[in-house]
Design a protein around this motif. Sequence first.
Motif, PDB file in Angstrom:
ATOM      1  N   ARG A  86      -1.008   8.233  -9.872  1.00 60.26           N
ATOM      2  CA  ARG A  86      -1.307   7.266  -8.820  1.00 60.26           C
ATOM      3  C   ARG A  86      -2.374   7.817  -7.876  1.00 60.26           C
ATOM      4  NH1 ARG A  86       1.457   2.846  -7.527  1.00 60.26           N
ATOM      5  NH2 ARG A  86       3.238   3.530  -8.799  1.00 60.26           N
ATOM      6  N   GLU A  87      -2.230   9.092  -7.517  1.00 63.62           N
ATOM      7  CA  GLU A  87      -3.229   9.715  -6.631  1.00 63.62           C
ATOM      8  C   GLU A  87      -4.599   9.759  -7.302  1.00 63.62           C
ATOM      9  OE1 GLU A  87      -4.030  14.020  -4.400  1.00 63.62           O
ATOM     10  OE2 GLU A  87      -2.063  13.569  -5.269  1.00 63.62           O
ATOM     11  N   GLU A  88      -4.623  10.069  -8.606  1.00 67.57           N
ATOM     12  CA  GLU A  88      -5.890  10.118  -9.351  1.00 67.57           C
ATOM     13  C   GLU A  88      -6.545   8.735  -9.386  1.00 67.57           C
ATOM     14  OE1 GLU A  88      -8.688  12.003 -12.285  1.00 67.57           O
ATOM     15  OE2 GLU A  88      -7.537  12.567 -10.502  1.00 67.57           O
ATOM     16  N   ALA A  89      -5.751   7.696  -9.664  1.00 66.70           N
ATOM     17  CA  ALA A  89      -6.296   6.344  -9.737  1.00 66.70           C
ATOM     18  C   ALA A  89      -6.873   5.901  -8.400  1.00 66.70           C
ATOM     19  CB  ALA A  89      -5.212   5.369 -10.199  1.00 66.70           C
ATOM     20  N   GLU A  90      -6.156   6.186  -7.327  1.00 69.09           N
ATOM     21  CA  GLU A  90      -6.626   5.765  -6.004  1.00 69.09           C
ATOM     22  C   GLU A  90      -7.878   6.532  -5.585  1.00 69.09           C
ATOM     23  OE1 GLU A  90      -3.245   6.211  -3.461  1.00 69.09           O
ATOM     24  OE2 GLU A  90      -2.194   4.452  -4.280  1.00 69.09           O
ATOM     25  N   ASP A  91      -7.884   7.843  -5.834  1.00 71.59           N
ATOM     26  CA  ASP A  91      -9.040   8.650  -5.458  1.00 71.59           C
ATOM     27  C   ASP A  91     -10.269   8.256  -6.272  1.00 71.59           C
ATOM     28  OD1 ASP A  91     -10.175  11.046  -4.008  1.00 71.59           O
ATOM     29  OD2 ASP A  91     -10.453  11.729  -6.077  1.00 71.59           O
ATOM     30  N   TRP A  92     -10.074   8.007  -7.562  1.00 72.98           N
ATOM     31  CA  TRP A  92     -11.166   7.612  -8.461  1.00 72.98           C
ATOM     32  C   TRP A  92     -11.753   6.271  -8.025  1.00 72.98           C
ATOM     33  CZ3 TRP A  92     -10.327   8.067 -14.499  1.00 72.98           C
ATOM     34  CH2 TRP A  92     -11.566   8.065 -15.147  1.00 72.98           C
ATOM     35  N   THR A  93     -10.871   5.333  -7.678  1.00 70.79           N
ATOM     36  CA  THR A  93     -11.328   4.019  -7.222  1.00 70.79           C
ATOM     37  C   THR A  93     -12.127   4.137  -5.930  1.00 70.79           C
ATOM     38  OG1 THR A  93      -9.387   2.984  -8.236  1.00 70.79           O
ATOM     39  CG2 THR A  93     -10.590   1.693  -6.605  1.00 70.79           C
ATOM     40  N   ARG A  94     -11.640   4.953  -5.002  1.00 67.55           N
ATOM     41  CA  ARG A  94     -12.389   5.155  -3.748  1.00 67.55           C
ATOM     42  C   ARG A  94     -13.781   5.713  -4.024  1.00 67.55           C
ATOM     43  NH1 ARG A  94      -7.239   7.569  -2.170  1.00 67.55           N
ATOM     44  NH2 ARG A  94      -6.077   6.052  -0.908  1.00 67.55           N
ATOM     45  N   GLU A  95     -13.864   6.667  -4.935  1.00 65.06           N
ATOM     46  CA  GLU A  95     -15.158   7.273  -5.267  1.00 65.06           C
ATOM     47  C   GLU A  95     -16.113   6.244  -5.866  1.00 65.06           C
ATOM     48  OE1 GLU A  95     -16.415   9.796  -8.979  1.00 65.06           O
ATOM     49  OE2 GLU A  95     -15.350  11.108  -7.579  1.00 65.06           O
ATOM     50  N   LEU A  96     -15.614   5.444  -6.811  1.00 65.97           N
ATOM     51  CA  LEU A  96     -16.473   4.468  -7.475  1.00 65.97           C
ATOM     52  C   LEU A  96     -16.947   3.379  -6.517  1.00 65.97           C
ATOM     53  CD1 LEU A  96     -14.551   4.040 -10.853  1.00 65.97           C
ATOM     54  CD2 LEU A  96     -16.712   5.241 -10.494  1.00 65.97           C
ATOM     55  N   LEU A  97     -16.094   2.965  -5.598  1.00 63.04           N
ATOM     56  CA  LEU A  97     -16.462   1.911  -4.657  1.00 63.04           C
ATOM     57  C   LEU A  97     -17.357   2.415  -3.532  1.00 63.04           C
ATOM     58  CD1 LEU A  97     -13.096  -0.059  -4.232  1.00 63.04           C
ATOM     59  CD2 LEU A  97     -15.163  -0.822  -5.409  1.00 63.04           C
ATOM     60  N   GLY A  98     -17.111   3.619  -3.059  1.00 68.38           N
ATOM     61  CA  GLY A  98     -17.787   4.080  -1.847  1.00 68.38           C
ATOM     62  C   GLY A  98     -18.985   4.966  -2.045  1.00 68.38           C
ATOM     63  N   THR A  99     -19.205   5.452  -3.261  1.00 72.86           N
ATOM     64  CA  THR A  99     -20.298   6.406  -3.489  1.00 72.86           C
ATOM     65  C   THR A  99     -21.296   5.850  -4.494  1.00 72.86           C
ATOM     66  OG1 THR A  99     -18.705   8.209  -3.155  1.00 72.86           O
ATOM     67  CG2 THR A  99     -20.851   8.799  -4.082  1.00 72.86           C
ATOM     68  N   PRO A 100     -22.508   5.468  -4.024  1.00 79.63           N
ATOM     69  CA  PRO A 100     -23.522   5.006  -4.982  1.00 79.63           C
ATOM     70  C   PRO A 100     -23.885   6.127  -5.948  1.00 79.63           C
ATOM     71  CG  PRO A 100     -24.171   4.522  -2.715  1.00 79.63           C
ATOM     72  CD  PRO A 100     -22.999   5.443  -2.648  1.00 79.63           C
ATOM     73  N   GLU A 101     -23.970   5.795  -7.209  1.00 77.43           N
ATOM     74  CA  GLU A 101     -24.305   6.797  -8.217  1.00 77.43           C
ATOM     75  C   GLU A 101     -25.514   6.329  -9.011  1.00 77.43           C
ATOM     76  OE1 GLU A 101     -22.215   9.132 -11.995  1.00 77.43           O
ATOM     77  OE2 GLU A 101     -21.002   7.947 -10.614  1.00 77.43           O
TER      78      GLU A 101
END
Length: 231
Positions: A86-101
């Motif tokens: 659950r922590e991995e999914a939430e952290d990964w989602t935050r990264e994808l939404l908030g960090t332009p790549e």
Amino acid sequence: MAQRRRVANLLALAVLTVVAERPMHPYEMASVLRARGKDRETPIKWGSFYTVVRNLEKHGLIAATQSARQGGRPERTVYRITADGREEAEDWTRELLGTPEREPTGFEAGLSVMGGLDPDEVTALLRRRLALLRDRIAVQRETLEVERGEIPRLFLIESEYALAMSMAEEAWTGALLAELAIGTFPGLDQWQVYYQNTRPAPVPTGPATRGHTDETGPMERARLDRGGLAG
């Protein structure tokens, strides 16, 4: 910089997200993802899908809770998400939404070297691309309209984004094509000259080449026949 994930395949994030709702067996996970249209962004092939599930279990992100059998069907293992998952999914989602790549595309690569083609050919290729883009947009719009009546918008938001990106590419490609077609693209004449100057010279044919004689002497020819290229 993107964080390194224990299971880096984006399909793993989709699996974690659906298992976070309730425990499921792999077939049910895949069915839910397909029902929500997620297989358009991440194609779901059973072999690779089950590999992702096994890797998530291996890294402690999901855990088997029970095995169930219905009728004559094979036994299916039901998985639940773990606290780490659950922590991995939430952290990964935050990264994808908030960090332009920066994600370069094949189209960008083609644009970067299009000077190696004739401008007229580039114009024709962009005209073909634009037609295909418009076909894609028509399909995306139609599909989205149908799914809006069946699926909550929360699960279609990435399809809206994909349509917006296709429309933006259509507008940009159309503008570039117009510049090339009407001749207002800066440096178009120089590009044409550059292309012509980088073409290989044609190989001469005709009487002049047919009358050419071999200037290699007999000793040199003998050495070449024996494979003696040195000394």
